[in-house]
Enzyme design. Structure first.
Site, PDB file in Angstrom:
ATOM      1  N   GLY A  20      -1.594  -5.615  -8.114  1.00  0.00           N
ATOM      2  CA  GLY A  20      -1.766  -5.347  -6.680  1.00  0.00           C
ATOM      3  C   GLY A  20      -1.760  -3.858  -6.347  1.00  0.00           C
ATOM      4  O   GLY A  20      -2.325  -3.452  -5.329  1.00  0.00           O
TER       5      GLY A  20
ATOM      6  N   ALA B 285       2.029  -6.877  -7.253  1.00  0.00           N
ATOM      7  CA  ALA B 285       2.682  -7.788  -6.313  1.00  0.00           C
ATOM      8  C   ALA B 285       4.061  -8.110  -6.881  1.00  0.00           C
ATOM      9  O   ALA B 285       4.297  -7.975  -8.091  1.00  0.00           O
ATOM     10  CB  ALA B 285       1.845  -9.043  -6.163  1.00  0.00           C
TER      11      ALA B 285
ATOM     12  N   GLU C   2      -2.446  -8.976 -14.953  1.00  0.00           N
ATOM     13  CA  GLU C   2      -2.086 -10.329 -14.519  1.00  0.00           C
ATOM     14  C   GLU C   2      -2.210 -11.357 -15.637  1.00  0.00           C
ATOM     15  O   GLU C   2      -1.481 -12.351 -15.665  1.00  0.00           O
ATOM     16  CB  GLU C   2      -2.962 -10.768 -13.333  1.00  0.00           C
ATOM     17  CG  GLU C   2      -2.646 -10.082 -12.019  1.00  0.00           C
ATOM     18  CD  GLU C   2      -3.399  -8.777 -11.810  1.00  0.00           C
ATOM     19  OE1 GLU C   2      -3.971  -8.234 -12.783  1.00  0.00           O
ATOM     20  OE2 GLU C   2      -3.396  -8.291 -10.667  1.00  0.00           O
TER      21      GLU C   2
ATOM     22  N   GLU D 295      -5.185  -2.696  -7.092  1.00  0.00           N
ATOM     23  CA  GLU D 295      -6.031  -3.280  -6.035  1.00  0.00           C
ATOM     24  C   GLU D 295      -5.854  -2.516  -4.718  1.00  0.00           C
ATOM     25  O   GLU D 295      -6.819  -2.273  -3.994  1.00  0.00           O
ATOM     26  CB  GLU D 295      -5.682  -4.770  -5.873  1.00  0.00           C
ATOM     27  CG  GLU D 295      -6.123  -5.573  -7.106  1.00  0.00           C
ATOM     28  CD  GLU D 295      -5.489  -6.949  -7.228  1.00  0.00           C
ATOM     29  OE1 GLU D 295      -4.269  -7.055  -6.986  1.00  0.00           O
ATOM     30  OE2 GLU D 295      -6.190  -7.904  -7.564  1.00  0.00           O
TER      31      GLU D 295
END
Ligand code: CAA
Length: 259
Positions: free
Chosen positions: A112, A67, A135, A115
């Site tokens: 992300g 992200a 993260e 993911e």
């Protein structure tokens, strides 16, 4: 439809390629990119010619490096929760798409990005690809389903190790843990992905849809209920022209011709 952060290109035989196109930031997912993926999915789902979606990243360095940290750093708690919920919803749409989705991971798939790849049905990876959920190093947990999908894919001990340490896996290690289906040299990833895509779309479309639903929904059900669902779908398939054609073709010793 004009997009700023993605490319959406029909390739052939109903196979469409979606490229996350922010190479300067290693294809990091900001809100606008997720919105464009969501809009692209509206379009693809509405088009009955869509047979399979390939997802990849622009450039030769990254699939998606996570992200967008620059955008996320300014969020307050409620905004971060909304961002996470939106991302989770978009990724869930890929899992529930009526067509198969293949991730062509051509470099970093972190946070992300990992993911996103895990929300696809299959992961084909280049030999220089890297997977991880780093993260922890940003002082946050995963936000687009990493803690849940990774557990389902590689099991609890390895998930906790990866989340606790933020360790990055190379393609071969990721394949050993069951994250990656196949590894190809970077330069042939697209060709190999397309070969697999064309093979899949030559099969019965009805069966592909039923199989995806069975595997996707069944994994969250108790085994007895999941098996009942399989039995229902098996029965349902006997009302499809593909079942008539597939079985006739076998008995007539010819290749099936699925519409
Ligand atoms: N968000 C925003 N920008 C990013 C980014 C990200 N996730 N990843 C890389 N970039 C940017 C860098 O800031 C850099 O920009 P500038 O050129 O303007 O400085 C550019 O992309 C190139 O990156 P690097 O110079 O860092 O490239 P590198 O080869 O030295 O390192 C890397 C590559 C190891 C992938 C490193 O960029 C990195 O660690 N990126 C962040 C990975 C990460 O932490 N991902 C998780 C994000 S959080 C998340 O995803 C939460 C969630 O679950 C929803």
């Amino acid at each position: 439809m004009r997009y700023q952060h993605i490319l959406l290109e029909p390739i052939e035989a109903g196979v469409v390629r979606l490229t996350i196109n922010r190479p300067k930031v290693l294809n990091a997912l900001n809100r606008a990119t997720l919105e464009e993926i969501d809009q692209a999915l509206d379009l693809l789902e509405a088009n009955k010619n869509t047979r399979l979606l390939l997802i990849t990243g622009a450039g030769d360095k990254a699939f998606v490096a996570g992200a967008d940290i620059e955008e996320m750093r300014q969020l307050n708690s409620l905004e971060a929760k909304a961002f996470s919920a939106f991302g989770l919803g978009v990724l869930r749409r890929l899992e529930n798409a009526t067509f198969p989705v293949i991730a062509l991971v051509n470099g970093f798939a972190l946070g992300g990005g990992c993911e996103l790849a895990m929300s696809c049905d299959l992961i084909l990876a280049s030999d220089n690809s890297k997977f991880g959920q780093p993260e922890i190093n940003l002082g946050i947990p995963p936000g687009f389903g990493g803690s849940q999908r990774l557990t389902r894919l590689v099991g609890r001990p390895m998930t906790l190790e990866l989340l606790y340490t933020g360790r990055i896996l190379g393609a071969e290690e990721a394949q050993r843990f069951g994250l990656v289906n196949h590894i190809f040299p970077q330069e042939s990833l697209m060709t190999k992905g397309m070969e697999m895509a064309l093979d899949i779309v030559s099969k019965s479309r009805t069966s592909l849809q039923l199989i995806k639903q069975l595997v996707q929904r069944g994994q969250d059900l108790p085994l007895d209920n999941a098996c009942i669902m399989e039995s229902d779908q098996f029965g349902l398939s006997f009302s499809s022209p593909d079942q008539t054609e597939g079985m006739a073709a076998f008995l007539e010793k010819r290749a099936p011709n699925f519409n």
